[in-house]
Design a protein around this motif. Structure first.
Motif, PDB file in Angstrom:
ATOM      1  N   LYS A   3       0.832  -1.200   0.000  1.00 47.78           N
ATOM      2  CA  LYS A   3       0.000   0.000   0.000  1.00 47.78           C
ATOM      3  C   LYS A   3       0.867   1.251   0.000  1.00 47.78           C
ATOM      4  CE  LYS A   3      -4.029  -2.212   1.968  1.00 47.78           C
ATOM      5  NZ  LYS A   3      -5.034  -2.210   3.042  1.00 47.78           N
ATOM      6  N   ALA A   4       1.996   1.194   0.692  1.00 55.94           N
ATOM      7  CA  ALA A   4       2.917   2.329   0.696  1.00 55.94           C
ATOM      8  C   ALA A   4       3.452   2.593  -0.713  1.00 55.94           C
ATOM      9  CB  ALA A   4       4.065   2.077   1.653  1.00 55.94           C
ATOM     10  N   GLN A   5       3.748   1.537  -1.448  1.00 50.97           N
ATOM     11  CA  GLN A   5       4.258   1.705  -2.809  1.00 50.97           C
ATOM     12  C   GLN A   5       3.205   2.327  -3.715  1.00 50.97           C
ATOM     13  OE1 GLN A   5       7.518   1.220  -3.714  1.00 50.97           O
ATOM     14  NE2 GLN A   5       6.843   2.355  -5.517  1.00 50.97           N
ATOM     15  N   VAL A   8       3.543   5.979  -3.180  1.00 50.91           N
ATOM     16  CA  VAL A   8       4.743   6.468  -3.872  1.00 50.91           C
ATOM     17  C   VAL A   8       4.474   6.573  -5.375  1.00 50.91           C
ATOM     18  CG1 VAL A   8       7.136   5.937  -4.479  1.00 50.91           C
ATOM     19  CG2 VAL A   8       6.346   5.592  -2.136  1.00 50.91           C
ATOM     20  N   ASP A   9       3.889   5.536  -5.942  1.00 49.66           N
ATOM     21  CA  ASP A   9       3.601   5.530  -7.382  1.00 49.66           C
ATOM     22  C   ASP A   9       2.620   6.638  -7.757  1.00 49.66           C
ATOM     23  OD1 ASP A   9       5.313   3.391  -7.602  1.00 49.66           O
ATOM     24  OD2 ASP A   9       3.732   1.904  -7.920  1.00 49.66           O
ATOM     25  N   THR A  10       1.650   6.903  -6.884  1.00 49.18           N
ATOM     26  CA  THR A  10       0.688   7.977  -7.144  1.00 49.18           C
ATOM     27  C   THR A  10       1.403   9.317  -7.238  1.00 49.18           C
ATOM     28  OG1 THR A  10      -1.102   6.780  -6.042  1.00 49.18           O
ATOM     29  CG2 THR A  10      -1.355   9.164  -6.242  1.00 49.18           C
ATOM     30  N   TYR A  71       6.425  17.375   0.590  1.00 48.13           N
ATOM     31  CA  TYR A  71       6.145  18.234  -0.556  1.00 48.13           C
ATOM     32  C   TYR A  71       7.021  17.836  -1.747  1.00 48.13           C
ATOM     33  CZ  TYR A  71       4.377  22.597  -2.572  1.00 48.13           C
ATOM     34  OH  TYR A  71       3.745  23.536  -3.333  1.00 48.13           O
ATOM     35  N   GLY A  72       8.191  17.297  -1.465  1.00 49.08           N
ATOM     36  CA  GLY A  72       9.138  16.943  -2.520  1.00 49.08           C
ATOM     37  C   GLY A  72       9.075  15.513  -3.005  1.00 49.08           C
ATOM     38  N   GLY A  73       8.236  14.672  -2.375  1.00 48.43           N
ATOM     39  CA  GLY A  73       8.143  13.294  -2.824  1.00 48.43           C
ATOM     40  C   GLY A  73       7.556  12.376  -1.778  1.00 48.43           C
ATOM     41  N   ALA A  74       7.427  11.125  -2.161  1.00 48.97           N
ATOM     42  CA  ALA A  74       6.926  10.088  -1.253  1.00 48.97           C
ATOM     43  C   ALA A  74       7.905   8.928  -1.293  1.00 48.97           C
ATOM     44  CB  ALA A  74       5.534   9.643  -1.665  1.00 48.97           C
ATOM     45  N   VAL A  75       8.260   8.408  -0.116  1.00 45.81           N
ATOM     46  CA  VAL A  75       9.242   7.346  -0.009  1.00 45.81           C
ATOM     47  C   VAL A  75       8.712   6.280   0.927  1.00 45.81           C
ATOM     48  CG1 VAL A  75      11.604   6.775   0.668  1.00 45.81           C
ATOM     49  CG2 VAL A  75      11.107   9.024  -0.293  1.00 45.81           C
TER      50      VAL A  75
END
Length: 76
Positions: A3-5, A8-10, A71-75
């Protein structure tokens, strides 16, 4: 896929479409909520001044995965 991925993909898919950082952040937050994420950390918690409109947030999911949304991304 965790679910975390998915979160990130979104974020990354919106970024690839040249969406603004705010739009990517908002889409990732919606994805985290849709996946049933529980917010376990928010950089605005406990602050009385300097509150961000786009705080760093960490979500945990029932599949054991977690994601940090900024704000700069999802990891994950």
């Amino acid at each position: 896929m965790s679910k975390a991925q998915i979160v990130v993909d979104t974020y990354d898919e919106n970024r690839a479409k040249n969406a603004s950082s705010q739009a990517c952040y908002d889409a990732a937050l919606r994805a985290a909520e849709y996946q049933g994420g529980i917010e376990i950390w928010n950089s605005n918690n406990g602050r009385t001044s300097g509150i961000s409109s786009a705080p760093n947030r960490i979500f945990e999911f029932d599949d054991g995965s977690s994601v940090s949304v900024t704000y700069g991304g999802a990891v994950s």
